[in-house]
Design an enzyme around this catalytic site. Sequence first.
Site, PDB file in Angstrom:
ATOM      1  N   GLU A  74       0.823  -1.228   0.000  1.00  0.00           N
ATOM      2  CA  GLU A  74       0.000   0.000   0.000  1.00  0.00           C
ATOM      3  C   GLU A  74       0.851   1.270   0.000  1.00  0.00           C
ATOM      4  O   GLU A  74       1.754   1.410   0.836  1.00  0.00           O
ATOM      5  CB  GLU A  74      -0.905  -0.018   1.242  1.00  0.00           C
ATOM      6  CG  GLU A  74      -1.871   1.142   1.282  1.00  0.00           C
ATOM      7  CD  GLU A  74      -2.841   1.068   2.471  1.00  0.00           C
ATOM      8  OE1 GLU A  74      -3.159  -0.048   2.939  1.00  0.00           O
ATOM      9  OE2 GLU A  74      -3.261   2.137   2.923  1.00  0.00           O
ATOM     10  N   LYS A 125      -7.021  -0.574  11.851  1.00  0.00           N
ATOM     11  CA  LYS A 125      -6.447  -1.060  10.582  1.00  0.00           C
ATOM     12  C   LYS A 125      -5.238  -0.206  10.210  1.00  0.00           C
ATOM     13  O   LYS A 125      -4.208  -0.714   9.757  1.00  0.00           O
ATOM     14  CB  LYS A 125      -7.515  -1.006   9.478  1.00  0.00           C
ATOM     15  CG  LYS A 125      -7.121  -1.678   8.184  1.00  0.00           C
ATOM     16  CD  LYS A 125      -6.349  -0.800   7.223  1.00  0.00           C
ATOM     17  CE  LYS A 125      -6.062  -1.519   5.917  1.00  0.00           C
ATOM     18  NZ  LYS A 125      -5.218  -0.720   5.023  1.00  0.00           N
ATOM     19  N   ASP A 135       5.150 -14.008  12.369  1.00  0.00           N
ATOM     20  CA  ASP A 135       3.803 -14.524  12.123  1.00  0.00           C
ATOM     21  C   ASP A 135       2.801 -13.372  12.263  1.00  0.00           C
ATOM     22  O   ASP A 135       2.349 -13.054  13.372  1.00  0.00           O
ATOM     23  CB  ASP A 135       3.537 -15.642  13.142  1.00  0.00           C
ATOM     24  CG  ASP A 135       2.184 -16.302  12.964  1.00  0.00           C
ATOM     25  OD1 ASP A 135       1.323 -15.728  12.275  1.00  0.00           O
ATOM     26  OD2 ASP A 135       1.989 -17.392  13.540  1.00  0.00           O
ATOM     27  N   HIS A 151      -1.678   9.311  -1.401  1.00  0.00           N
ATOM     28  CA  HIS A 151      -2.114   8.117  -2.127  1.00  0.00           C
ATOM     29  C   HIS A 151      -2.156   8.389  -3.633  1.00  0.00           C
ATOM     30  O   HIS A 151      -1.699   7.590  -4.428  1.00  0.00           O
ATOM     31  CB  HIS A 151      -3.548   7.750  -1.712  1.00  0.00           C
ATOM     32  CG  HIS A 151      -3.597   6.771  -0.591  1.00  0.00           C
ATOM     33  ND1 HIS A 151      -3.092   5.506  -0.700  1.00  0.00           N
ATOM     34  CD2 HIS A 151      -4.107   6.860   0.652  1.00  0.00           C
ATOM     35  CE1 HIS A 151      -3.289   4.864   0.431  1.00  0.00           C
ATOM     36  NE2 HIS A 151      -3.889   5.666   1.274  1.00  0.00           N
TER      37      HIS A 151
HETATM   38  C1  MEV Z   1      -5.714   3.087   5.174  1.00  0.00           C
HETATM   39  O1  MEV Z   1      -4.995   1.934   4.855  1.00  0.00           O
HETATM   40  C2  MEV Z   1      -5.677   3.362   6.651  1.00  0.00           C
HETATM   41  C3  MEV Z   1      -6.559   4.510   7.140  1.00  0.00           C
HETATM   42  O2  MEV Z   1      -7.903   4.290   6.697  1.00  0.00           O
HETATM   43  C4  MEV Z   1      -6.498   4.503   8.645  1.00  0.00           C
HETATM   44  C5  MEV Z   1      -7.468   5.440   9.319  1.00  0.00           C
HETATM   45  O3  MEV Z   1      -8.504   5.780   8.749  1.00  0.00           O
HETATM   46  O4  MEV Z   1      -7.175   5.802  10.487  1.00  0.00           O
HETATM   47  C6  MEV Z   1      -6.130   5.820   6.575  1.00  0.00           C
END
Ligand code: MEV
Length: 412
Positions: free
Chosen positions: A77, A254, A270, A368
Amino acid sequence: MSGFHTLSPAERLKLVKEFAMLDDEEAALLAKAGGLDLETANRMIENVIGETQLPMGIVTNFLINGKDYLIPMCIEEPSVVAGASKAAKLAREAGGFRASATDPVMIGQIQIVDVADCKKAVESVMQLRDELLHMLDNIDPILAKYGGGPRKLDARVLKTDGGEMVIVHLHVDVRDAMGANAVNTMLESIAPRIVEITGGRVVLRIISNLATERMARSEAMWKKETLGEEAIDNILHAYLFAEHDQYRCTTHNKGIMNGIDAVTIATGNDFRAVESGAHSYAAITGRYKPLTKYWKDKDGNLHGSIELPLAVATIGGATRTHPVAKIAQKILGVKSSQELAQIIASVGLAQNFAALYAMATTGIQVGHMKLHASNLAVMAGAKAEQIDEIVKRMIEEKNISATRAKEILEGS
Ligand code: MEV
């Protein structure tokens, strides 16, 4: 290492080679896409037919407990490496990250069913726990030599829809290993004695990936003068959103795992164990919560902290058999699993801060889109020297698409 991102891959590798004192062979292996020969791969898992690859990027600027680190990340990513580097750069202004880790203690579980009186069985196991622990004294002499070994044994009754059962927990200090093999072997060796004691039947004997005895923590401060009051207030609002809304909290966590997984993968660890442990810990109070916390001090500076279980190793498994993972560890210069856990926790915090800061200010898409635009330029057939210009024009025109990349390349 300012300007690291402006260098070519070969120039970056040269700097990392010097920093981590890699030899020519190691540097060549990193430069060679993949770096893992099929024969080694074939010994790692079953039915091997090939390999897949992830880019390895270097996160710069990290100062953790007063030590400088270059941190390898493997991830597909865009913006993750840049985000962590930026967060670390801003944290450096206030002394970087202060991290700690508990002893590397893993928990193993034994499940005993068909017990006539579970309460009495638990009492009997607890009475004999020193005997059970002594049975394990010589089972892993290498672990013992490095100061590890069994630490504690507990038993409890578990009420289920299918009746009561007895659950035994064995705590083992696994030192620099991930610990699954050591713990599972110990569980299997005491299980027959536990059957004798309880009069029941053993079903599962397996490590738990909720490693609450193997925790890592990290904290950092970002200055008010650097971030500005508005951004700090927005980050705190974003944190509250995650704290009170599970949909947001999942994405918040995430973002943390973007960094944590990427270093976990780079070092051959792992990542499924780390992922399951992290999310389970996030829900340990019965409500799924952010793994990080944020607050403002009396001077208006932003503070952030992270706490999570991190079962990561510097020895054993792919950390030693994967040649690139071995080099990743050398770049990190880690001396123990605890030091690696401290680094990974700090990266998780930095990654989360980077996402919140970007979203609270410019928005996440700027970074991005730049990489996305450069991918589109490559797909359109642009040569290395043409990519930057195509990317610049697509961003200026706010028209980032495969069609536009092709048009610019073809001169329209
Ligand atoms: C993208 O991979 C991760 C984000 O969505 C995390 C977040 O929203 O805090 C940018």
